[in-house]
Design a protein around this motif. Structure first.
Motif, short mmCIF file in Angstrom:
data_model
loop_
_atom_site.label_atom_id
_atom_site.label_comp_id
_atom_site.label_asym_id
_atom_site.label_seq_id
_atom_site.Cartn_x
_atom_site.Cartn_y
_atom_site.Cartn_z
N SER A 112 0.76 -1.28 0.00
CA SER A 112 0.08 0.07 0.02
C SER A 112 0.83 1.23 -0.04
O SER A 112 0.32 2.30 0.27
CB SER A 112 -0.96 -0.02 1.33
OG SER A 112 -0.04 0.12 2.40
N TYR A 113 2.20 1.12 -0.19
CA TYR A 113 3.02 2.24 -0.10
C TYR A 113 3.10 2.89 -1.53
O TYR A 113 2.92 2.31 -2.64
CB TYR A 113 4.45 2.02 0.40
CG TYR A 113 4.92 0.57 -0.26
CD1 TYR A 113 5.70 0.87 -1.63
CD2 TYR A 113 4.54 -0.64 0.16
CE1 TYR A 113 6.09 -0.57 -2.29
CE2 TYR A 113 5.22 -1.82 -0.43
CZ TYR A 113 6.02 -1.63 -1.61
OH TYR A 113 6.39 -2.64 -2.27
N ASN A 114 3.59 4.07 -1.76
CA ASN A 114 3.91 4.84 -3.10
C ASN A 114 5.34 4.56 -3.41
O ASN A 114 6.20 5.10 -2.70
CB ASN A 114 3.69 6.43 -2.78
CG ASN A 114 3.35 7.13 -4.08
OD1 ASN A 114 3.60 6.49 -5.14
ND2 ASN A 114 3.42 8.47 -3.95
N ASP A 115 5.28 3.65 -4.29
CA ASP A 115 6.62 3.15 -4.67
C ASP A 115 7.30 4.18 -5.84
O ASP A 115 7.10 4.08 -7.05
CB ASP A 115 6.45 1.82 -5.27
CG ASP A 115 7.83 0.95 -5.26
OD1 ASP A 115 8.67 1.72 -4.64
OD2 ASP A 115 7.69 0.10 -5.83
N ILE A 116 7.73 5.16 -5.44
CA ILE A 116 8.38 6.24 -6.16
C ILE A 116 9.71 5.88 -7.04
O ILE A 116 9.70 5.96 -8.21
CB ILE A 116 8.99 7.48 -5.38
CG1 ILE A 116 7.70 7.88 -4.42
CG2 ILE A 116 9.57 8.52 -6.15
CD1 ILE A 116 7.98 9.01 -3.56
N ARG A 126 9.59 -2.21 -3.98
CA ARG A 126 8.91 -3.48 -4.51
C ARG A 126 9.83 -4.36 -5.02
O ARG A 126 9.69 -5.69 -5.25
CB ARG A 126 8.06 -2.90 -5.57
CG ARG A 126 6.63 -3.84 -5.65
CD ARG A 126 5.69 -3.22 -6.66
NE ARG A 126 5.13 -2.18 -6.00
CZ ARG A 126 4.09 -1.98 -5.40
NH1 ARG A 126 3.70 -3.01 -4.96
NH2 ARG A 126 3.78 -0.78 -4.82
N GLY A 146 9.31 2.72 -10.82
CA GLY A 146 8.66 3.40 -10.04
C GLY A 146 8.36 4.78 -10.97
O GLY A 146 8.70 4.75 -12.16
N LYS A 147 7.57 5.79 -10.39
CA LYS A 147 7.49 7.10 -10.79
C LYS A 147 8.61 7.72 -11.40
O LYS A 147 8.92 8.38 -12.22
CB LYS A 147 6.61 7.91 -10.02
CG LYS A 147 5.21 7.49 -9.73
CD LYS A 147 4.48 8.17 -8.93
CE LYS A 147 3.21 7.65 -8.42
NZ LYS A 147 2.52 8.39 -7.46
N HIS A 153 4.86 4.89 8.55
CA HIS A 153 3.69 5.50 7.85
C HIS A 153 2.61 4.65 7.65
O HIS A 153 1.78 4.84 6.86
CB HIS A 153 4.46 5.72 6.18
CG HIS A 153 5.43 6.75 6.26
ND1 HIS A 153 5.10 8.07 6.32
CD2 HIS A 153 6.84 6.66 6.05
CE1 HIS A 153 6.09 8.76 6.09
NE2 HIS A 153 7.30 7.95 6.01
N LYS A 190 1.96 1.64 6.16
CA LYS A 190 1.89 0.87 4.99
C LYS A 190 2.33 -0.25 4.94
O LYS A 190 2.99 -0.90 5.69
CB LYS A 190 2.64 1.89 3.92
CG LYS A 190 2.42 3.59 3.79
CD LYS A 190 1.02 3.54 3.36
CE LYS A 190 1.11 4.99 2.94
NZ LYS A 190 -0.38 5.60 2.54
#
Length: 162
Positions: free
Chosen positions: A59-63, A68, A92-93, A137, A139
């Motif tokens: 559920s984390y934002n994988d920048i 991952r 990621g992003k 966080h 997550k």
């Protein structure tokens, strides 16, 4: 009617084993190997499920893609790796996740020394900040995979461990 047993006077009142210990030992070792192979197969399935769940339900934002990408597992048999779930690189992003797989391999290698005997499944997220993401966080990095693995272990290993 009682059965009449003739006993040589030398062995009167003594039970003499006529078991061939070499055959018994060989048979027991073969059975142990079969059980170990079955256990490794079951743990391999659990490991694959763990990394699939952890990668899909994180559920984390994988920048950068590194967290991952750093998820992997290894199965040890008497301290030696027999099966490993290779970490896979994810984008990621703002990154390609190239630091993840080496971090997973390094952590798994360092953890191997702690388990010199038995059959062990180790699942990890190799990035150093994975625990921080979960604790601070709140997550999900490996928590859902851990919960599912415990349920799978109870289900799949029911006949072996009892």
């Amino acid at each position: 009617m009682a059965k009449k047993v003739s006993v040589h006077s030398k062995y009167k009142g003594i039970i003499v084993s006529k078991t061939e210990m070499r055959k018994l030992n060989t048979s027991l070792k073969a059975k142990m190997k079969d059980i170990a192979d079955l256990l490794i197969d079951q743990l391999s399935y659990i490991g694959e499920e763990c990394i699939r769940i952890a990668r899909e339900s994180g559920s984390y934002n994988d920048i950068t893609g590194n967290l991952r990408s750093s998820i992997g597992y290894v199965i040890l048999y008497d301290g030696k790796p027999v099966v490993s779930g290779a970490s896979k690189q994810y984008s990621g992003k703002k990154g390609e996740g190239e630091d993840g797989p080496p971090a997973a391999e390094a952590l798994l290698t360092s953890l191997q020394a702690k388990y010199p005997w038995g059959i062990v499944l180790i699942v990890c997220a190799g990035m150093k900040y994975a625990a921080y993401v979960e604790a601070v966080h709140h997550k999900d990095v490996l928590t859902s995979a851990e919960i599912k693995s415990e349920a799978l272990a109870k289900q799949l290993l029911k006949g072996l461990v009892e």
